[in-house]
Design a protein around this motif. Structure first.
Motif, mmCIF file in Angstrom:
data_model
loop_
_atom_site.group_PDB
_atom_site.id
_atom_site.type_symbol
_atom_site.label_atom_id
_atom_site.label_comp_id
_atom_site.label_asym_id
_atom_site.label_seq_id
_atom_site.Cartn_x
_atom_site.Cartn_y
_atom_site.Cartn_z
ATOM 1 N N PRO A 103 0.558 -0.992 -0.140
ATOM 2 C CA PRO A 103 0.012 0.151 0.071
ATOM 3 C C PRO A 103 0.720 1.129 0.030
ATOM 4 O O PRO A 103 1.747 1.296 0.564
ATOM 5 C CB PRO A 103 -1.033 -0.263 1.283
ATOM 6 N N GLN A 104 0.470 2.115 -0.765
ATOM 7 C CA GLN A 104 1.101 3.708 -0.982
ATOM 8 C C GLN A 104 -0.076 4.400 -0.515
ATOM 9 O O GLN A 104 -1.158 4.554 -1.100
ATOM 10 C CB GLN A 104 1.825 3.874 -2.322
ATOM 11 N N PRO A 105 0.149 5.614 -0.076
ATOM 12 C CA PRO A 105 -0.788 6.528 0.239
ATOM 13 C C PRO A 105 -1.478 7.203 -0.849
ATOM 14 O O PRO A 105 -0.639 7.620 -1.687
ATOM 15 C CB PRO A 105 -0.045 7.604 1.212
ATOM 16 N N GLY A 106 -2.606 7.430 -0.786
ATOM 17 C CA GLY A 106 -3.275 7.989 -2.119
ATOM 18 C C GLY A 106 -3.444 7.552 -3.245
ATOM 19 O O GLY A 106 -3.896 7.715 -4.206
ATOM 20 N N ARG A 107 -3.053 5.856 -3.139
ATOM 21 C CA ARG A 107 -2.959 5.230 -4.371
ATOM 22 C C ARG A 107 -3.744 3.934 -4.031
ATOM 23 O O ARG A 107 -3.718 3.282 -3.226
ATOM 24 C CB ARG A 107 -1.711 5.160 -4.909
ATOM 25 N N THR A 108 -4.721 3.467 -5.070
ATOM 26 C CA THR A 108 -5.367 2.398 -4.952
ATOM 27 C C THR A 108 -4.532 1.154 -5.033
ATOM 28 O O THR A 108 -3.922 0.870 -5.841
ATOM 29 C CB THR A 108 -6.680 2.165 -5.756
ATOM 30 N N THR A 109 -4.596 0.166 -3.924
ATOM 31 C CA THR A 109 -3.715 -1.009 -3.935
ATOM 32 C C THR A 109 -4.560 -2.189 -3.656
ATOM 33 O O THR A 109 -5.432 -2.093 -2.854
ATOM 34 C CB THR A 109 -2.803 -0.808 -2.726
ATOM 35 N N THR A 110 -4.434 -3.268 -4.290
ATOM 36 C CA THR A 110 -4.830 -4.253 -4.120
ATOM 37 C C THR A 110 -4.147 -5.282 -2.953
ATOM 38 O O THR A 110 -3.271 -5.583 -3.006
ATOM 39 C CB THR A 110 -5.306 -5.542 -5.361
ATOM 40 N N LEU A 111 -5.066 -5.148 -1.705
ATOM 41 C CA LEU A 111 -4.636 -6.157 -0.649
ATOM 42 C C LEU A 111 -5.266 -7.292 -0.587
ATOM 43 O O LEU A 111 -6.566 -7.570 -0.827
ATOM 44 C CB LEU A 111 -4.984 -5.161 0.727
ATOM 45 N N THR A 112 -4.443 -8.335 -0.595
ATOM 46 C CA THR A 112 -5.080 -9.773 -0.636
ATOM 47 C C THR A 112 -4.666 -10.373 0.581
ATOM 48 O O THR A 112 -3.735 -10.506 1.035
ATOM 49 C CB THR A 112 -4.476 -10.370 -1.754
ATOM 50 N N GLY A 124 -15.325 -11.382 3.074
ATOM 51 C CA GLY A 124 -14.649 -10.625 4.372
ATOM 52 C C GLY A 124 -14.711 -9.314 4.364
ATOM 53 O O GLY A 124 -15.508 -8.612 3.340
ATOM 54 N N HIS A 125 -14.586 -8.775 5.356
ATOM 55 C CA HIS A 125 -14.813 -7.205 5.537
ATOM 56 C C HIS A 125 -13.491 -6.828 6.374
ATOM 57 O O HIS A 125 -12.957 -7.454 7.232
ATOM 58 C CB HIS A 125 -15.882 -6.775 6.447
ATOM 59 N N LEU A 126 -13.064 -5.741 5.865
ATOM 60 C CA LEU A 126 -11.829 -5.294 6.377
ATOM 61 C C LEU A 126 -12.123 -3.727 6.656
ATOM 62 O O LEU A 126 -12.469 -2.946 6.021
ATOM 63 C CB LEU A 126 -10.828 -5.090 5.024
ATOM 64 N N VAL A 127 -11.618 -3.366 7.918
ATOM 65 C CA VAL A 127 -11.772 -2.333 8.449
ATOM 66 C C VAL A 127 -10.072 -1.787 8.823
ATOM 67 O O VAL A 127 -9.531 -2.877 9.227
ATOM 68 C CB VAL A 127 -12.642 -2.205 9.801
ATOM 69 N N TYR A 157 -11.309 6.082 10.098
ATOM 70 C CA TYR A 157 -11.839 4.748 9.702
ATOM 71 C C TYR A 157 -11.888 4.389 8.324
ATOM 72 O O TYR A 157 -12.681 5.403 7.505
ATOM 73 C CB TYR A 157 -13.110 4.760 10.539
ATOM 74 N N LEU A 158 -11.558 3.228 7.904
ATOM 75 C CA LEU A 158 -11.601 2.905 6.461
ATOM 76 C C LEU A 158 -12.253 1.358 6.569
ATOM 77 O O LEU A 158 -11.930 0.621 7.337
ATOM 78 C CB LEU A 158 -10.426 2.542 5.882
ATOM 79 N N HIS A 159 -13.390 1.466 5.882
ATOM 80 C CA HIS A 159 -14.384 0.357 5.844
ATOM 81 C C HIS A 159 -14.111 -0.091 4.461
ATOM 82 O O HIS A 159 -14.670 0.573 3.418
ATOM 83 C CB HIS A 159 -15.791 0.239 6.453
ATOM 84 N N VAL A 160 -13.420 -1.154 4.126
ATOM 85 C CA VAL A 160 -13.376 -1.696 2.707
ATOM 86 C C VAL A 160 -14.196 -2.908 2.574
ATOM 87 O O VAL A 160 -13.815 -3.959 3.186
ATOM 88 C CB VAL A 160 -11.920 -1.690 2.281
ATOM 89 N N HIS A 161 -14.655 -3.258 1.299
ATOM 90 C CA HIS A 161 -15.127 -4.487 0.918
ATOM 91 C C HIS A 161 -14.521 -5.192 -0.168
ATOM 92 O O HIS A 161 -13.824 -4.430 -0.845
ATOM 93 C CB HIS A 161 -16.654 -4.169 0.583
ATOM 94 N N PHE A 197 -9.020 -6.978 -1.566
ATOM 95 C CA PHE A 197 -9.766 -5.584 -1.352
ATOM 96 C C PHE A 197 -8.979 -4.411 -2.181
ATOM 97 O O PHE A 197 -7.605 -4.148 -2.123
ATOM 98 C CB PHE A 197 -9.572 -5.321 0.217
ATOM 99 N N ALA A 198 -9.732 -3.798 -2.876
ATOM 100 C CA ALA A 198 -9.146 -2.342 -3.539
ATOM 101 C C ALA A 198 -9.214 -1.387 -2.592
ATOM 102 O O ALA A 198 -10.229 -1.007 -2.028
ATOM 103 C CB ALA A 198 -9.798 -2.071 -4.410
ATOM 104 N N THR A 199 -8.032 -1.233 -1.822
ATOM 105 C CA THR A 199 -7.810 -0.299 -0.739
ATOM 106 C C THR A 199 -7.094 1.124 -0.909
ATOM 107 O O THR A 199 -6.133 0.872 -1.734
ATOM 108 C CB THR A 199 -6.917 -1.009 0.351
ATOM 109 N N GLU A 200 -7.410 2.007 -0.446
ATOM 110 C CA GLU A 200 -6.662 3.380 -0.577
ATOM 111 C C GLU A 200 -6.595 4.003 0.707
ATOM 112 O O GLU A 200 -7.424 4.500 1.380
ATOM 113 C CB GLU A 200 -7.431 4.153 -1.710
ATOM 114 N N PHE A 201 -5.436 4.151 1.301
ATOM 115 C CA PHE A 201 -4.725 4.654 2.487
ATOM 116 C C PHE A 201 -4.803 6.365 2.407
ATOM 117 O O PHE A 201 -4.086 6.613 1.380
ATOM 118 C CB PHE A 201 -3.713 4.186 3.024
ATOM 119 N N PRO A 202 -5.306 7.116 3.057
ATOM 120 C CA PRO A 202 -5.481 8.348 2.914
ATOM 121 C C PRO A 202 -4.014 9.301 3.207
ATOM 122 O O PRO A 202 -3.855 10.187 2.593
ATOM 123 C CB PRO A 202 -6.514 8.996 3.964
#
Ligand SMILES: [Cu+2]
Length: 333
Positions: free
Chosen positions: A199-208, A229-232, A241-245, A263-268
């Motif tokens: 994960p990189q800030p501000g960029r969508t990353t696939t977390l598996t 799965g649910h990822l918080v 708070y980040l809630h990702v599906h 999960f397509a995740t993006e950290f702020p």
């Protein structure tokens, strides 16, 4: 510092990427973890976050913030209510000042209540009951002394998805939990969950996340709240708070029931986050937890060191970093 970062991965419902292919082929290896914190305010950059989703019609004064930082937003306010011992109760008041009684169902529930202590321990994800007067009640998930953050994740009928947060103090002798070191795997009840992605800030990353049980891949995960799965994720320092599906939904013909959930995740922002993966297998929902450091590309990878810090919340010594998260007592009904 990362300005103009996107938040599209963070709001409830935004990350269900229904059209995305199952992302197993996009793995990028073990998650990046970092040896030490480099500054005491490494997670304090939330003020620079911008929400490019404001263009979706949710643009408000607070629309640029990650979820959960505000007790009141867009006219809706989270109000805790006095309750008998052992019970937790709250209301959401609406723009007219009265308790909201109309909620849309999102992911099988009208209200998702997530709680964690401010030291990032004690995570629970539960579903309270709504009384006709607009009061939500549940057996209290606040099971140890300390300052807790309670997140109400909901969609008022006719409104936009919203996550409000409030601090709740549970009196008693406080035992601070040290934040566990960054790691790419976690164990709970005989299950090992491995996290990959960079994960990189501000960029969508696939977390598996890959779920194994007693060394064998779990290929029969059960849908939980409409997903495998649910990822918080909670940001250390302010509990943003980040809630990702996950990518893909059960029954869509291409989403396998494990062992991998993506999960397509993006950290702020750069910073340290605690990730909580809820997954269901053989009728029990369990939570696997990870500490992840996002950003600081020049940093080395390795286990976190322990050192003095200006952040007392998570740096105080603790005899036992783990406190039994994910036990079968984590019920969802
Ligand atoms: Cu929920």
């Amino acid at each position: 510092m990362n300005t103009a970062t996107k938040l599209s991965g963070f709001a409830l419902g935004l990350a269900a990427v229904f059209g995305a292919a199952y992302g197993v082929g996009q793995l990028t290896g073990p998650v990046t973890v970092v040896a030490t914190e480099h500054d005491s305010d490494g997670v304090g950059h939330g003020g620079d976050v911008r929400d490019e989703d404001a263009g979706h019609g949710e643009g408000t004064a607070a629309g640029h913030l990650p979820g959960g930082l505000l007790v009141s937003d867009r006219g809706y306010t989270l109000v805790t209510v006095g309750a008998p011992a052992g019970e937790f109760a709250f209301r959401i008041t609406g723009p007219d000042g009265r308790p909201v009684t109309g909620y849309d169902v999102t992911h099988d529930e009208r209200m998702h209540l997530i709680v964690a202590r401010r030291d990032l321990s004690g995570f629970r994800h539960v579903h309270p009951e709504l009384a006709s007067d607009g009061t939500w009640r549940i057996a209290s998930p606040l099971d140890s002394p300390g300052v807790w953050r309670a997140f109400a994740d909901f969609t008022p009928t006719g409104g936009d998805p919203l996550t409000l947060g409030v601090d709740v103090t549970v009196p008693g002798a406080l035992t601070e939990r040290q934040l566990p070191a960054p790691a790419s795997s976690a164990t709970v009840d005989g299950y090992t969950v491995t996290l990959s992605g960079a994960p990189q800030p501000g960029r969508t990353t696939t977390l598996t996340l890959t779920v194994d049980r007693d060394g064998a891949p779990v290929t029969d995960l059960e849908p939980y709240l409409g997903a495998y799965g649910h990822l918080v994720a909670l940001r250390r320092g302010d509990l943003a708070y980040l809630h990702v599906h996950p990518e893909g939904i059960p029954g869509d013909g291409r989403t396998a029931p494990g062992p991998q959930v993506s999960f397509a995740t993006e950290f702020p922002s750069a910073g340290t986050y605690r990730l909580y993966l809820d997954f269901r297998h053989r009728g029990v929902v369990r939570t696997a937890e990870f500490t992840v450091h996002v950003g600081d590309p020049g940093s080395t990878t390795g286990p976190a060191g322990e050192h003095a810090s200006a952040e007392p919340e998570n740096e105080q010594a603790s005899a036992e970093p783990e406190d039994g998260h994910g036990t079968p007592g984590h019920e969802h009904d």
